[in-house]
Design an enzyme around this catalytic site. Sequence first.
Site, mmCIF file in Angstrom:
data_model
loop_
_atom_site.group_PDB
_atom_site.id
_atom_site.type_symbol
_atom_site.label_atom_id
_atom_site.label_comp_id
_atom_site.label_asym_id
_atom_site.label_seq_id
_atom_site.Cartn_x
_atom_site.Cartn_y
_atom_site.Cartn_z
ATOM 1 N N ASP A 93 0.805 -1.221 0.000
ATOM 2 C CA ASP A 93 0.000 0.000 0.000
ATOM 3 C C ASP A 93 0.836 1.268 0.000
ATOM 4 O O ASP A 93 0.291 2.371 0.112
ATOM 5 C CB ASP A 93 -0.932 0.014 1.221
ATOM 6 C CG ASP A 93 -2.137 -0.892 1.043
ATOM 7 O OD1 ASP A 93 -2.457 -1.239 -0.109
ATOM 8 O OD2 ASP A 93 -2.750 -1.267 2.051
ATOM 9 N N ARG A 118 0.732 -1.401 7.705
ATOM 10 C CA ARG A 118 1.151 -0.190 7.002
ATOM 11 C C ARG A 118 2.144 0.660 7.802
ATOM 12 O O ARG A 118 2.707 1.619 7.256
ATOM 13 C CB ARG A 118 -0.072 0.650 6.629
ATOM 14 C CG ARG A 118 -1.026 -0.033 5.661
ATOM 15 C CD ARG A 118 -1.953 0.962 4.993
ATOM 16 N NE ARG A 118 -1.208 1.891 4.136
ATOM 17 C CZ ARG A 118 -1.775 2.926 3.509
ATOM 18 N NH1 ARG A 118 -3.063 3.171 3.658
ATOM 19 N NH2 ARG A 118 -1.041 3.717 2.745
ATOM 20 N N ARG A 163 -9.911 5.685 10.936
ATOM 21 C CA ARG A 163 -8.450 5.574 10.913
ATOM 22 C C ARG A 163 -7.774 6.568 11.864
ATOM 23 O O ARG A 163 -7.055 6.178 12.760
ATOM 24 C CB ARG A 163 -7.923 5.782 9.488
ATOM 25 C CG ARG A 163 -8.406 4.732 8.479
ATOM 26 C CD ARG A 163 -7.800 3.363 8.717
ATOM 27 N NE ARG A 163 -8.154 2.396 7.702
ATOM 28 C CZ ARG A 163 -7.524 2.246 6.553
ATOM 29 N NH1 ARG A 163 -6.511 3.023 6.244
ATOM 30 N NH2 ARG A 163 -7.914 1.323 5.687
ATOM 31 N N HIS A 192 -11.638 7.187 4.896
ATOM 32 C CA HIS A 192 -10.748 8.346 4.952
ATOM 33 C C HIS A 192 -11.513 9.561 4.452
ATOM 34 O O HIS A 192 -12.357 9.450 3.553
ATOM 35 C CB HIS A 192 -9.535 8.156 4.047
ATOM 36 C CG HIS A 192 -8.355 7.498 4.690
ATOM 37 N ND1 HIS A 192 -7.410 6.815 3.959
ATOM 38 C CD2 HIS A 192 -7.950 7.424 5.980
ATOM 39 C CE1 HIS A 192 -6.480 6.333 4.777
ATOM 40 N NE2 HIS A 192 -6.788 6.695 6.002
ATOM 41 N N CYS A 292 -5.421 9.313 -3.301
ATOM 42 C CA CYS A 292 -4.669 8.396 -2.441
ATOM 43 C C CYS A 292 -3.231 8.232 -2.932
ATOM 44 O O CYS A 292 -2.308 8.053 -2.129
ATOM 45 C CB CYS A 292 -5.343 7.028 -2.390
ATOM 46 S SG CYS A 292 -6.892 6.991 -1.471
#
Length: 299
Positions: A93, A118, A163, A192, A292
Amino acid sequence: MSGTAGPSSPSRTSSPSRTPSPAPAAAREPRPRRYLMCEPRHFDVRYAINPWMHEGTQVDTALAARQWEALVDAYRTHGHTVETVPPAPGLPDMVFAANSALVVNGRVFGSQFHAPQRRPESTEYETWFKAAGYDVYRPVALCEGEGDLVPAGRYILAGTGFRTARAAHDEVQEFFGVPTIGLQLVDPYFYHLDTALFVLSEDPGTGDAEIAYYPGAFSSGSREVLRRLFPGAVLATRDDAMAFGLNSVSDGRHVFVAPPATALIDQLAARGYVPVPVDLSEFHKAGGGIKCCTQEIRS
């Protein structure tokens, strides 16, 4: 002023009555931007940390590479600078560069990822920023960079709910000294803030900003906050939001947007923006899109 809007205010999902007259495209001035991106050399779906991701999903890596390169080409064609951070093996990612930090006035507020898979990405991006001459602040609270932090004129809009922790909003405000407005996300498909809202243009003189967002992604109180702060905002449909239409990037005139978000594209054109459709559909398998993949370095 930092804090998250509560759920008690009435819900408003219809278009506001006070909407500015659309400006002709010629009146919209693009501003050259500097973007940081990461080649999708190791992009894959190896785990599931949002509703878009499903273990076992097959990724067409060649197609992902072509789509990413098309986005880079689109930025450069429109006069923007693109720099890249080396992709690290084992971090599929890392291509989603927006989650790595928020950069405002040359100051870098780093990331503290929610998902353990992540967390090593923070170090990779921090290394790049330090090598480029920046100091990097590593937040104490969970915070996923521009994924949940969106500069919008005189404010920083800050998402929470899935998140980024609310405590991070206070850290952001203390670090930048900019009023930080908490917004509660309630739909897991929009985990997000940058999947549900983006900035179209800003006026440096007044501090005003024009935004687009999907009201259904937010709590009723947060919808009311957005309505009060941005009464002339572009309101997107759920279909366009689910097509990653709000995971877009604007330079003030050109809007790099997902092609299937047709109703949103029509609204943008009617307001004098120039839509630049770029297909990043392969990245939708991991819950990401144009924004993103794009970290803006605001020097």
